[in-house]
Design a protein around this motif. Structure first.
Motif, PDB file in Angstrom:
ATOM      1  N   SER A   1       0.816  -1.219   0.000  1.00 46.02           N
ATOM      2  CA  SER A   1       0.000   0.000   0.000  1.00 46.02           C
ATOM      3  C   SER A   1       0.846   1.264   0.000  1.00 46.02           C
ATOM      4  O   SER A   1       0.329   2.364  -0.252  1.00 46.02           O
ATOM      5  N   LEU A   2       2.160   1.139   0.284  1.00 45.04           N
ATOM      6  CA  LEU A   2       3.047   2.297   0.256  1.00 45.04           C
ATOM      7  C   LEU A   2       3.435   2.696  -1.168  1.00 45.04           C
ATOM      8  O   LEU A   2       3.898   3.819  -1.396  1.00 45.04           O
ATOM      9  N   VAL A   3       3.270   1.771  -2.112  1.00 46.74           N
ATOM     10  CA  VAL A   3       3.713   2.038  -3.485  1.00 46.74           C
ATOM     11  C   VAL A   3       2.983   3.237  -4.108  1.00 46.74           C
ATOM     12  O   VAL A   3       3.628   4.126  -4.673  1.00 46.74           O
ATOM     13  N   PRO A   4       1.624   3.309  -4.049  1.00 42.17           N
ATOM     14  CA  PRO A   4       0.949   4.470  -4.658  1.00 42.17           C
ATOM     15  C   PRO A   4       1.408   5.825  -4.121  1.00 42.17           C
ATOM     16  O   PRO A   4       1.671   6.740  -4.920  1.00 42.17           O
ATOM     17  N   PRO A   5       1.563   6.030  -2.773  1.00 41.72           N
ATOM     18  CA  PRO A   5       2.057   7.316  -2.305  1.00 41.72           C
ATOM     19  C   PRO A   5       3.455   7.636  -2.809  1.00 41.72           C
ATOM     20  O   PRO A   5       3.767   8.801  -3.107  1.00 41.72           O
ATOM     21  N   LEU A   6       4.314   6.615  -2.918  1.00 40.31           N
ATOM     22  CA  LEU A   6       5.672   6.859  -3.393  1.00 40.31           C
ATOM     23  C   LEU A   6       5.692   7.161  -4.895  1.00 40.31           C
ATOM     24  O   LEU A   6       6.508   7.958  -5.368  1.00 40.31           O
ATOM     25  N   VAL A   7       4.806   6.535  -5.651  1.00 40.42           N
ATOM     26  CA  VAL A   7       4.655   6.881  -7.071  1.00 40.42           C
ATOM     27  C   VAL A   7       4.160   8.326  -7.192  1.00 40.42           C
ATOM     28  O   VAL A   7       4.588   9.075  -8.079  1.00 40.42           O
ATOM     29  N   ALA A   8       3.275   8.736  -6.273  1.00 40.22           N
ATOM     30  CA  ALA A   8       2.787  10.119  -6.267  1.00 40.22           C
ATOM     31  C   ALA A   8       3.937  11.094  -6.004  1.00 40.22           C
ATOM     32  O   ALA A   8       3.972  12.193  -6.583  1.00 40.22           O
ATOM     33  N   VAL A   9       4.885  10.695  -5.141  1.00 40.92           N
ATOM     34  CA  VAL A   9       6.065  11.532  -4.886  1.00 40.92           C
ATOM     35  C   VAL A   9       6.864  11.730  -6.172  1.00 40.92           C
ATOM     36  O   VAL A   9       7.324  12.832  -6.479  1.00 40.92           O
ATOM     37  N   VAL A  10       7.030  10.658  -6.942  1.00 45.50           N
ATOM     38  CA  VAL A  10       7.762  10.751  -8.210  1.00 45.50           C
ATOM     39  C   VAL A  10       7.051  11.709  -9.163  1.00 45.50           C
ATOM     40  O   VAL A  10       7.679  12.546  -9.826  1.00 45.50           O
ATOM     41  N   LYS A  11       5.718  11.615  -9.220  1.00 41.64           N
ATOM     42  CA  LYS A  11       4.948  12.405 -10.178  1.00 41.64           C
ATOM     43  C   LYS A  11       4.841  13.865  -9.775  1.00 41.64           C
ATOM     44  O   LYS A  11       5.002  14.772 -10.612  1.00 41.64           O
ATOM     45  N   TRP A  12       4.539  14.115  -8.503  1.00 36.82           N
ATOM     46  CA  TRP A  12       4.253  15.490  -8.072  1.00 36.82           C
ATOM     47  C   TRP A  12       5.351  16.116  -7.206  1.00 36.82           C
ATOM     48  O   TRP A  12       5.250  17.300  -6.853  1.00 36.82           O
ATOM     49  N   GLY A  13       6.393  15.340  -6.868  1.00 40.82           N
ATOM     50  CA  GLY A  13       7.464  15.863  -6.017  1.00 40.82           C
ATOM     51  C   GLY A  13       8.129  17.119  -6.546  1.00 40.82           C
ATOM     52  O   GLY A  13       8.280  18.105  -5.816  1.00 40.82           O
ATOM     53  N   PRO A  14       8.570  17.139  -7.834  1.00 43.14           N
ATOM     54  CA  PRO A  14       9.203  18.359  -8.357  1.00 43.14           C
ATOM     55  C   PRO A  14       8.291  19.581  -8.247  1.00 43.14           C
ATOM     56  O   PRO A  14       8.760  20.681  -7.930  1.00 43.14           O
ATOM     57  N   GLY A  15       6.994  19.403  -8.462  1.00 41.88           N
ATOM     58  CA  GLY A  15       6.055  20.514  -8.330  1.00 41.88           C
ATOM     59  C   GLY A  15       5.955  20.989  -6.885  1.00 41.88           C
ATOM     60  O   GLY A  15       5.883  22.198  -6.618  1.00 41.88           O
ATOM     61  N   MET A  16       5.955  20.048  -5.940  1.00 47.29           N
ATOM     62  CA  MET A  16       5.923  20.414  -4.520  1.00 47.29           C
ATOM     63  C   MET A  16       7.168  21.215  -4.142  1.00 47.29           C
ATOM     64  O   MET A  16       7.090  22.180  -3.376  1.00 47.29           O
ATOM     65  N   ARG A  17       8.312  20.807  -4.689  1.00 45.83           N
ATOM     66  CA  ARG A  17       9.553  21.538  -4.390  1.00 45.83           C
ATOM     67  C   ARG A  17       9.526  22.940  -4.975  1.00 45.83           C
ATOM     68  O   ARG A  17      10.016  23.895  -4.357  1.00 45.83           O
ATOM     69  N   ARG A  18       8.958  23.093  -6.180  1.00 47.25           N
ATOM     70  CA  ARG A  18       8.851  24.429  -6.772  1.00 47.25           C
ATOM     71  C   ARG A  18       7.959  25.331  -5.922  1.00 47.25           C
ATOM     72  O   ARG A  18       8.280  26.497  -5.685  1.00 47.25           O
ATOM     73  N   GLN A  19       6.839  24.782  -5.460  1.00 46.86           N
ATOM     74  CA  GLN A  19       5.942  25.566  -4.607  1.00 46.86           C
ATOM     75  C   GLN A  19       6.635  25.990  -3.311  1.00 46.86           C
ATOM     76  O   GLN A  19       6.489  27.131  -2.859  1.00 46.86           O
ATOM     77  N   LYS A  20       7.403  25.058  -2.735  1.00 53.38           N
ATOM     78  CA  LYS A  20       8.129  25.372  -1.510  1.00 53.38           C
ATOM     79  C   LYS A  20       9.157  26.479  -1.757  1.00 53.38           C
ATOM     80  O   LYS A  20       9.285  27.418  -0.953  1.00 53.38           O
ATOM     81  N   GLU A  21       9.875  26.392  -2.874  1.00 53.02           N
ATOM     82  CA  GLU A  21      10.881  27.405  -3.202  1.00 53.02           C
ATOM     83  C   GLU A  21      10.242  28.778  -3.405  1.00 53.02           C
ATOM     84  O   GLU A  21      10.770  29.800  -2.961  1.00 53.02           O
ATOM     85  N   GLU A  22       9.088  28.795  -4.056  1.00 53.31           N
ATOM     86  CA  GLU A  22       8.393  30.063  -4.275  1.00 53.31           C
ATOM     87  C   GLU A  22       7.913  30.670  -2.961  1.00 53.31           C
ATOM     88  O   GLU A  22       7.977  31.883  -2.760  1.00 53.31           O
ATOM     89  N   ARG A  23       7.441  29.808  -2.032  1.00 55.01           N
ATOM     90  CA  ARG A  23       7.014  30.306  -0.725  1.00 55.01           C
ATOM     91  C   ARG A  23       8.185  30.919   0.030  1.00 55.01           C
ATOM     92  O   ARG A  23       8.053  31.975   0.647  1.00 55.01           O
TER      93      ARG A  23
END
Length: 490
Positions: free
Chosen positions: A460-482
């Motif tokens: 059950s951990l696989v889907p959240p980790l796949v989500a990290v691969v898909k949306w992680g770079p976007g999360m980092r960009r948002q954090k950098e902008e903040r």
């Protein structure tokens, strides 16, 4: 023109001024320093019966000392990690070892349960910070393209503890009594503390930059003059000036805050549940081996070797695989993998994919082997079956741990010890919960269904980790902008 010259000069400044041999020495020291926390936990297991008898308490009371050890194992690094990120690795190591040695002496001399419980918490507080410090030093001295290799070696020490701890503890407890376990740890730590005190250099980038700035005299070691001589011969190695950070009481809330960052929380919780399942298996293994095969403490200790060997091989293999995959992604983007400044400034670099593509196969292999282990133990087959599966469980789970730990450091290069402390907190607290429920769970539904549940949790951990691969770079960009909007440098 002047700006161009300045830029060219900055490009020549290395990420770390330490030579390859100096890095090898530092990683060797920190690898075995990280051994003390896990060995202190598992070396104690064979002595639980004799301790309960000597202190006139029940087995459940003695087991409470395991749970509290793990609670403090998760909590203490939150303080020492934040301290080391601001004030340096050397003073943090010194504090850890002094606390640890004093606690070991107290444990060897104590004669009542209350003292045992308190001193085990102190012992855990002193030893547990060394794991966070090991990962932090690796982040200090290695660029992302080679970090996997060094993280692999840094993980080996933490893996040897669960393997050799029960063996040493079984021999000492059986032939010299339970007090000899704590005297052994006192002597071992005292001897190992000497090279750290004399030769281990400060590496924290908030204190010495890339290693080219000298720490205060009280924080110096015998290796510093060698580095200073090399810098005097080549001033181009010297990095930009460092602004000292005022000494203040470490704030553990900074560690807790990481648990509420979107990307970090998914990685930290996934790592924590992996660890909880693995630690639950290790916790119920002694009683199952005793009941199913009639093994004594020494023979049970020997059975831990296979998982340790598998884990050690995995730590070294995954390090290489991570570096290879990192370089592959860099080539796809037309980048030089060793160009640290450009890669770190590229928020869109898919560091999550570079790490997770290696981690996910290990997680799935771990789920498959843990199911097989549960049902093989349930069927009480020949011991060769469980031992073989223990090797693969150790191999797969350690591979996943190593990669997730590396990714955690990658995402927080400015505070690697704090990030590792957050990972340690989730692992240890979830692990403490697992050790508390696994034995009753096995008694109620059996080994097969218990570890089928664990495997299902890991899958059950696989889907959240796949989500990290898909949306992680976007999360980092948002954090950098903040951070930019608040005027904070990321």
């Amino acid at each position: 023109m002047e700006r161009t010259k300045s830029h060219a000069a900055s490009e020549q400044i290395p990420y770390s001024v330490f030579t390859l041999n100096e890095k090898r020495f530092m990683v060797f020291i920190l690898t075995f320093a990280a051994l003390f926390s896990p060995i202190s936990s598992t070396i104690y297991y064979p002595a639980l019966g004799p301790l309960a008898e000597a202190l006139h308490v029940s087995n459940s009371s003695i087991n409470l000392t395991i749970t509290t050890f793990m609670v403090f194992q998760g909590l203490a690094p939150a303080f020492i990690g934040a301290f080391s990120d601001a004030q340096g690795r050397r003073p943090a190591y010194i504090i850890c070892f002094v606390i640890y040695i004093v606690a070991d002496i107290g444990l060897a001399l104590q004669s009542n349960f209350a003292a045992l419980l308190v001193l085990r918490c102190v012992q855990s507080s002193g030893s547990s910070g060394t794991v966070a410090l090991a990962n932090a030093v690796v982040s200090d001295i290695s660029v992302p393209s080679e970090r996997g290799k060094w993280m692999g070696w840094a993980t080996v020490g933490a893996l040897l503890g669960p393997t050799i701890g029960p063996i040493i503890g079984g021999v000492l407890s059986q032939y010299l009594g339970w007090r000899s376990i704590f005297w052994f740890l006192t002597i071992f730590a005292g001897v190992y503390f000497v090279p750290i005190l004399l030769f281990f250099p400060e590496s924290c980038r908030a204190v010495v930059g890339n290693g080219s700035h000298r720490p205060p005299k009280w924080n110096s070691c015998l290796l510093d003059p060698i580095v200073s001589k090399r810098l005097a011969a080549n001033p181009n190695l010297i990095g930009p000036p460092i602004t000292p950070i005022p000494l203040r009481f470490p704030n553990p809330l900074k560690t807790l805050a990481l648990l509420f960052e979107k990307e970090a929380s998914l990685i930290l919780l996934s790592s924590g549940f992996l660890f909880a399942g693995y630690y639950g298996m290790m916790a119920c293994l002694p009683s199952q081996l005793e009941d199913n095969y009639g093994y004594n403490a020494f023979h049970i200790g020997l059975c831990f070797i296979t998982s340790g060997v598998g884990g050690t091989i995995a730590a070294l293999v995954t390090g290489r695989l991570m570096d290879i995959n990192f370089r592959r992604h860099a080539r796809k983007l037309g980048l030089d993998a060793t160009d640290t400044r450009r890669i770190r400034s590229l928020t869109s670099f898919p560091i999550e994919a570079a790490r997770m593509e290696v981690a996910l196969p290990f997680i799935l292999l771990g789920a498959a082997t843990v199911i097989a282990f549960g049902w093989v133990m349930h069927a009480r087959t020949h011991i060769a079956g469980p031992l073989t599966l223990l090797f693969f469980v150790g191999f797969s789970t350690t591979g996943a741990f190593t990669i997730l730990a590396t990714l955690t450091v990658d995402l927080f290069p400015e505070k690697p010890a704090t990030a590792t402390a957050a990972a340690n907190m989730t692992r240890c607290w979830l692990g403490a919960a697992a050790t508390a429920i696994v034995v009753p769970m096995v008694a109620k539904i059996g080994m097969g269904w218990t570890f089928t549940f664990v495997a299902g949790l890991w899958i059950s951990l696989v889907p959240p980790l796949v989500a990290v691969v898909k949306w992680g770079p976007g999360m980092r960009r948002q954090k950098e902008e903040r951070l930019k909007s608040k005027g904070v440098s990321g």
